[in-house]
Design an enzyme around this catalytic site. Structure first.
Site, PDB file in Angstrom:
ATOM      1  N   GLU A 116      93.627 -47.364 -95.470  1.00 42.76           N
ATOM      2  CA  GLU A 116      92.701 -47.306 -94.331  1.00 42.76           C
ATOM      3  C   GLU A 116      93.243 -48.142 -93.181  1.00 42.76           C
ATOM      4  OE1 GLU A 116      88.467 -46.291 -96.394  1.00 42.76           O
ATOM      5  OE2 GLU A 116      88.820 -48.394 -96.031  1.00 42.76           O
ATOM      6  N   HIS A 236      82.574 -47.867 -85.486  1.00 38.68           N
ATOM      7  CA  HIS A 236      83.491 -47.043 -86.278  1.00 38.68           C
ATOM      8  C   HIS A 236      83.971 -45.909 -85.379  1.00 38.68           C
ATOM      9  CE1 HIS A 236      85.245 -44.620 -89.388  1.00 38.68           C
ATOM     10  NE2 HIS A 236      84.980 -45.537 -90.285  1.00 38.68           N
ATOM     11  N   ARG A 283      89.802 -50.793 -86.558  1.00 36.79           N
ATOM     12  CA  ARG A 283      88.706 -50.013 -85.967  1.00 36.79           C
ATOM     13  C   ARG A 283      88.435 -50.366 -84.506  1.00 36.79           C
ATOM     14  NH1 ARG A 283      84.593 -50.163 -91.068  1.00 36.79           N
ATOM     15  NH2 ARG A 283      85.849 -48.715 -92.261  1.00 36.79           N
ATOM     16  N   HIS A 344      78.498 -49.582 -86.413  1.00 37.72           N
ATOM     17  CA  HIS A 344      78.712 -49.381 -87.846  1.00 37.72           C
ATOM     18  C   HIS A 344      78.454 -50.647 -88.661  1.00 37.72           C
ATOM     19  CE1 HIS A 344      80.455 -47.517 -91.357  1.00 37.72           C
ATOM     20  NE2 HIS A 344      81.379 -48.442 -91.469  1.00 37.72           N
ATOM     21  N   ARG A 379      85.709 -56.593 -88.776  1.00 41.42           N
ATOM     22  CA  ARG A 379      85.906 -56.470 -90.228  1.00 41.42           C
ATOM     23  C   ARG A 379      87.021 -55.488 -90.561  1.00 41.42           C
ATOM     24  NH1 ARG A 379      83.800 -52.652 -94.108  1.00 41.42           N
ATOM     25  NH2 ARG A 379      82.428 -51.674 -92.591  1.00 41.42           N
TER      26      ARG A 379
HETATM   27  C1  FAD Z   1      78.145 -44.762 -93.509  1.00 44.43           C
HETATM   28  C2  FAD Z   1      78.708 -46.077 -93.994  1.00 44.43           C
HETATM   29  C3  FAD Z   1      79.902 -46.122 -94.691  1.00 44.43           C
HETATM   30  C4  FAD Z   1      80.416 -47.330 -95.138  1.00 44.43           C
HETATM   31  N1  FAD Z   1      81.580 -47.339 -95.871  1.00 44.43           N
HETATM   32  C5  FAD Z   1      82.027 -48.527 -96.375  1.00 44.43           C
HETATM   33  C6  FAD Z   1      83.165 -48.560 -97.235  1.00 44.43           C
HETATM   34  O1  FAD Z   1      83.737 -47.531 -97.575  1.00 44.43           O
HETATM   35  N2  FAD Z   1      83.577 -49.781 -97.686  1.00 44.43           N
HETATM   36  C7  FAD Z   1      82.968 -50.955 -97.355  1.00 44.43           C
HETATM   37  O2  FAD Z   1      83.409 -52.023 -97.793  1.00 44.43           O
HETATM   38  N3  FAD Z   1      81.872 -50.930 -96.559  1.00 44.43           N
HETATM   39  C8  FAD Z   1      81.385 -49.768 -96.081  1.00 44.43           C
HETATM   40  N4  FAD Z   1      80.265 -49.756 -95.287  1.00 44.43           N
HETATM   41  C9  FAD Z   1      79.546 -51.004 -95.083  1.00 44.43           C
HETATM   42  C10 FAD Z   1      78.770 -51.361 -96.354  1.00 44.43           C
HETATM   43  O3  FAD Z   1      78.284 -50.185 -96.934  1.00 44.43           O
HETATM   44  C11 FAD Z   1      77.615 -52.290 -96.074  1.00 44.43           C
HETATM   45  O4  FAD Z   1      78.027 -53.363 -95.291  1.00 44.43           O
HETATM   46  C12 FAD Z   1      77.055 -52.831 -97.375  1.00 44.43           C
HETATM   47  O5  FAD Z   1      76.728 -51.770 -98.233  1.00 44.43           O
HETATM   48  C13 FAD Z   1      75.838 -53.675 -97.113  1.00 44.43           C
HETATM   49  O6  FAD Z   1      75.260 -54.004 -98.350  1.00 44.43           O
HETATM   50  P1  FAD Z   1      74.039 -55.003 -98.368  1.00 44.43           P
HETATM   51  O7  FAD Z   1      73.723 -55.278 -99.788  1.00 44.43           O
HETATM   52  O8  FAD Z   1      74.322 -56.156 -97.496  1.00 44.43           O
HETATM   53  O9  FAD Z   1      72.848 -54.216 -97.639  1.00 44.43           O
HETATM   54  P2  FAD Z   1      72.328 -52.716 -97.682  1.00 44.43           P
HETATM   55  O10 FAD Z   1      73.064 -51.886 -98.631  1.00 44.43           O
HETATM   56  O11 FAD Z   1      72.227 -52.246 -96.293  1.00 44.43           O
HETATM   57  O12 FAD Z   1      70.859 -52.912 -98.229  1.00 44.43           O
HETATM   58  C14 FAD Z   1      69.871 -53.563 -97.440  1.00 44.43           C
HETATM   59  C15 FAD Z   1      68.591 -53.579 -98.227  1.00 44.43           C
HETATM   60  O13 FAD Z   1      67.637 -54.449 -97.631  1.00 44.43           O
HETATM   61  C16 FAD Z   1      66.380 -53.808 -97.572  1.00 44.43           C
HETATM   62  N5  FAD Z   1      65.589 -54.438 -96.506  1.00 44.43           N
HETATM   63  C17 FAD Z   1      65.927 -54.611 -95.200  1.00 44.43           C
HETATM   64  N6  FAD Z   1      64.936 -55.252 -94.567  1.00 44.43           N
HETATM   65  C18 FAD Z   1      63.957 -55.486 -95.480  1.00 44.43           C
HETATM   66  C19 FAD Z   1      62.672 -56.089 -95.431  1.00 44.43           C
HETATM   67  N7  FAD Z   1      62.163 -56.580 -94.301  1.00 44.43           N
HETATM   68  N8  FAD Z   1      61.926 -56.148 -96.567  1.00 44.43           N
HETATM   69  C20 FAD Z   1      62.395 -55.619 -97.730  1.00 44.43           C
HETATM   70  N9  FAD Z   1      63.597 -55.025 -97.831  1.00 44.43           N
HETATM   71  C21 FAD Z   1      64.367 -54.972 -96.719  1.00 44.43           C
HETATM   72  C22 FAD Z   1      66.740 -52.350 -97.325  1.00 44.43           C
HETATM   73  O14 FAD Z   1      65.654 -51.513 -97.597  1.00 44.43           O
HETATM   74  C23 FAD Z   1      67.905 -52.216 -98.306  1.00 44.43           C
HETATM   75  O15 FAD Z   1      67.421 -52.064 -99.614  1.00 44.43           O
HETATM   76  C24 FAD Z   1      79.732 -48.542 -94.846  1.00 44.43           C
HETATM   77  C25 FAD Z   1      78.533 -48.502 -94.135  1.00 44.43           C
HETATM   78  C26 FAD Z   1      78.010 -47.285 -93.722  1.00 44.43           C
HETATM   79  C27 FAD Z   1      76.706 -47.277 -92.955  1.00 44.43           C
END
Ligand code: FAD
Length: 504
Positions: A116, A236, A283, A344, A379
């Site tokens: 990537e 992105h 990116r 993104h 990132r």
């Molecule tokens: C389309 C896309 C593709 C991606 N591809 C990659 C990749 O290939 N590799 C990589 O390393 N990263 C990738 N990323 C980034 C990565 O997916 C995210 O940064 C990562 O998954 C975030 O995980 P997290 O646990 O921090 O939060 P998230 O997975 O975003 O989860 C957040 C959680 O918090 C909950 N929440 C939010 N506010 C509240 C509230 N007030 N009360 C209760 N619950 C709440 C939500 O409902 C959710 O359950 C991608 C992102 C996107 C959008």
């Protein structure tokens, strides 16, 4: 009033991994996970490309991955954190594999490592082009079976509660909105973990789902935690342009790693004018180059050209992307795919130390809502899932070591929140959200940012929001919109401060 040893807010990779590790190690502790919609509705489940881990120690090395991460971060990464995350990566990966997460292998039985932008080596482990979904599902499956974890879906956390003891601010619980019974309640805890993801929904074009409204940032800021580097929002370069907005479907970076080209209206590649790495630049470079090209041409999108690639291999590697394009009548083997940069990833966030601890005692932040020092101002692709795993591990170890110091607060807290009400004001709030997205996007993408004007306009939007809710009523759209306003103000303020610093 509910009571639990540990409250985790969010059910993405960071919250679930923390929960799994802590529950295994400490079966004596009770853990509640609250998540505002269904558990799977996360950024995590949308991750396509995969997770960056050095597994091939012949061609690759930790020092190469460290170098690539530092280079992408533009001199703003914390070197010790980068070192820690990248060296810990194989162990955390192994833990995912042990719970049944599957990553693709080649015909020789070796990892099928993807390439990537910004990576000097093939080092991305992936599950086809739905790596995040695979991880999310495997974690959820195990979490649902663990006796000391309670997973509460449709529980929107509104705010954290803090108390001051011996001059230290301590997080002692949270107020939440239970959607099913339409009421606000309070939960007392000994530790709180914010794993609420990012804030892409502040922008007109974003790859982030509707849940990404910056709630964790807003809550942490209201509680007095330090928030930093919010001026660094990653765009992105290749979100699918369909004219329909928010969220936009992502065409993974891995597609460029696979050999796709970015071309303009005339079918010409142009990225080498901006960076010698062309399609494989980081990116920020590729997104900026596309934006400049669009300004010059006056068009609203460029194209991803996959026509020269082996179609069978393309369909095998990227089945989800190919199917999505096909549904829209785009055949990647013969059509150009229209793409545009989209918000993104939030590189800054709640400031944490190497254990995921915030500036408030008992409050941790992991995953995208945290600013750990790994990413600097940009990132590196596929370092986010990795960061979430490593910091969930670090925080889990720290909670295990320190939770005995904390007892439940004896104070009986009476929620200060007004009564909750069923609402039909989603439509009105959607209009306000669209206005806010336009405003934040215009501010953020402008070459001459006028922060004071943006503050004034946001104040007006906030007044409109307050006018929409009667003073006895609190509604879900109001809570989310207030968090979006609060997070926008932090971004604009930190952009202004950064610009002022540059001028000094
Ligand atoms: C389309 C896309 C593709 C991606 N591809 C990659 C990749 O290939 N590799 C990589 O390393 N990263 C990738 N990323 C980034 C990565 O997916 C995210 O940064 C990562 O998954 C975030 O995980 P997290 O646990 O921090 O939060 P998230 O997975 O975003 O989860 C957040 C959680 O918090 C909950 N929440 C939010 N506010 C509240 C509230 N007030 N009360 C209760 N619950 C709440 C939500 O409902 C959710 O359950 C991608 C992102 C996107 C959008």
């Amino acid at each position: 009033m509910l009571k639990t040893d540990i409250l985790i807010i969010g059910s993405g990779i960071s919250g679930l991994f923390f929960a799994m590790k802590t529950a295994k190690k400490r079966p004596d502790l009770s853990i509640v996970i609250m998540t505002k919609e269904s558990a799977q509705n996360t950024n995590t489940q949308l991750a396509q490309g995969g997770i960056a881990v050095v597994t091939d120690l012949i061609k690759d090395s930790f020092s190469k991955h460290i170098h690539d991460t530092l280079r992408s971060g533009g001199g703003l990464c914390d070197k010790e954190i980068v070192n820690m995350v990248i060296k810990q990566a194989p162990e955390r990966l192994q833990e995912l594999i042990e719970i049944g997460t599957s990553f693709d292998k080649n015909e020789k039985g070796q990892w099928d490592l993807g390439l990537e932008g910004g990576h000097s080596q093939h080092r991305i482990l992936h599950h086809k082009d739905s790596s995040g979904l695979e991880i999310e599902q495997k974690l959820l499956k195990i979490i649902r079976k663990m006796p000391n974890i309670e997973l509460l879906e449709n529980h929107l956390v509104i705010d954290l509660n803090t108390e001051v003891k011996r001059n230290k601010t301590i997080c002692t619980g949270a107020f939440f909105y239970e959607k099913k019974h339409n009421r606000i309640k309070y939960i007392r805890t000994r530790s709180v973990v914010l794993s609420t993801g990012g804030c892409g929904q502040l922008f007109e074009n974003t790859t982030n789902p509707k849940i990404a409204t910056g709630d964790g940032i807003a809550m942490a800021a209201r509680a007095g935690a330090e928030i930093v580097d919010m001026q660094y929002i990653q765009f992105h370069p290749t979100a699918l342009f369909t004219g329909k907005k928010n969220p936009l479907f992502l065409i993974s970076e891995a597609v460029r790693g696979f050999g796709a080209h970015i071309v303009n209206e005339d079918g010409k590649r142009f990225l080498f004018k901006y960076d010698i790495r062309g399609e494989l630049a980081t990116r920020d470079m590729v997104s900026n180059a596309i934006s400049k090209e669009l300004q010059l041409s006056g068009k609203d999108h460029v194209y991803l050209d996959c026509r020269h690639l082996n179609a069978a291999e393309f369909y095998a590697h990227f089945p989800v992307i190919a199917a999505h394009c096909n549904e829209l009548g785009i055949k990647p083997e013969k059509d150009l795919i229209p793409v545009v940069p989209a918000a993104h990833y939030q590189c800054g966030g709640i400031k944490v130390d190497e254990n995921g601890a915030t500036s408030i005692k008992n409050l941790y932040a992991v995953g995208e809502c945290a600013r750990t020092g790994l990413h600097g101002k940009n990132r590196l692709a596929s370092n986010s899932l990795l960061e979430a795993l490593v910091f969930a591990h670090q925080a889990s170890e720290n909670v295990d070591r320190t939770i005995a110091e904390f007892t439940f607060s004896n104070k009986i807290l009476i929620p200060k929140f007004p009564k909750a009400e069923q609402t039909n004001d989603y439509y009105a709030f959607n209009i306000l959200k669209n206005e806010l997205q336009k405003l934040v996007t215009a501010f953020y993408t402008s070459e001459e940012r006028d922060a004071d004007l943006a503050f004034e306009k946001i104040k007006l939007l906030n007044n409109s929001a307050i006018a929409l809710v009667k003073d006895h009523e609190i509604t879900i759209p109001f809570i989310e919109f207030s968090n979006m306003i609060a997070t926008s103000l932090i971004i604009i303020k930190q952009c202004k401060e950064a610009a002022n610093k540059q001028m000094c």
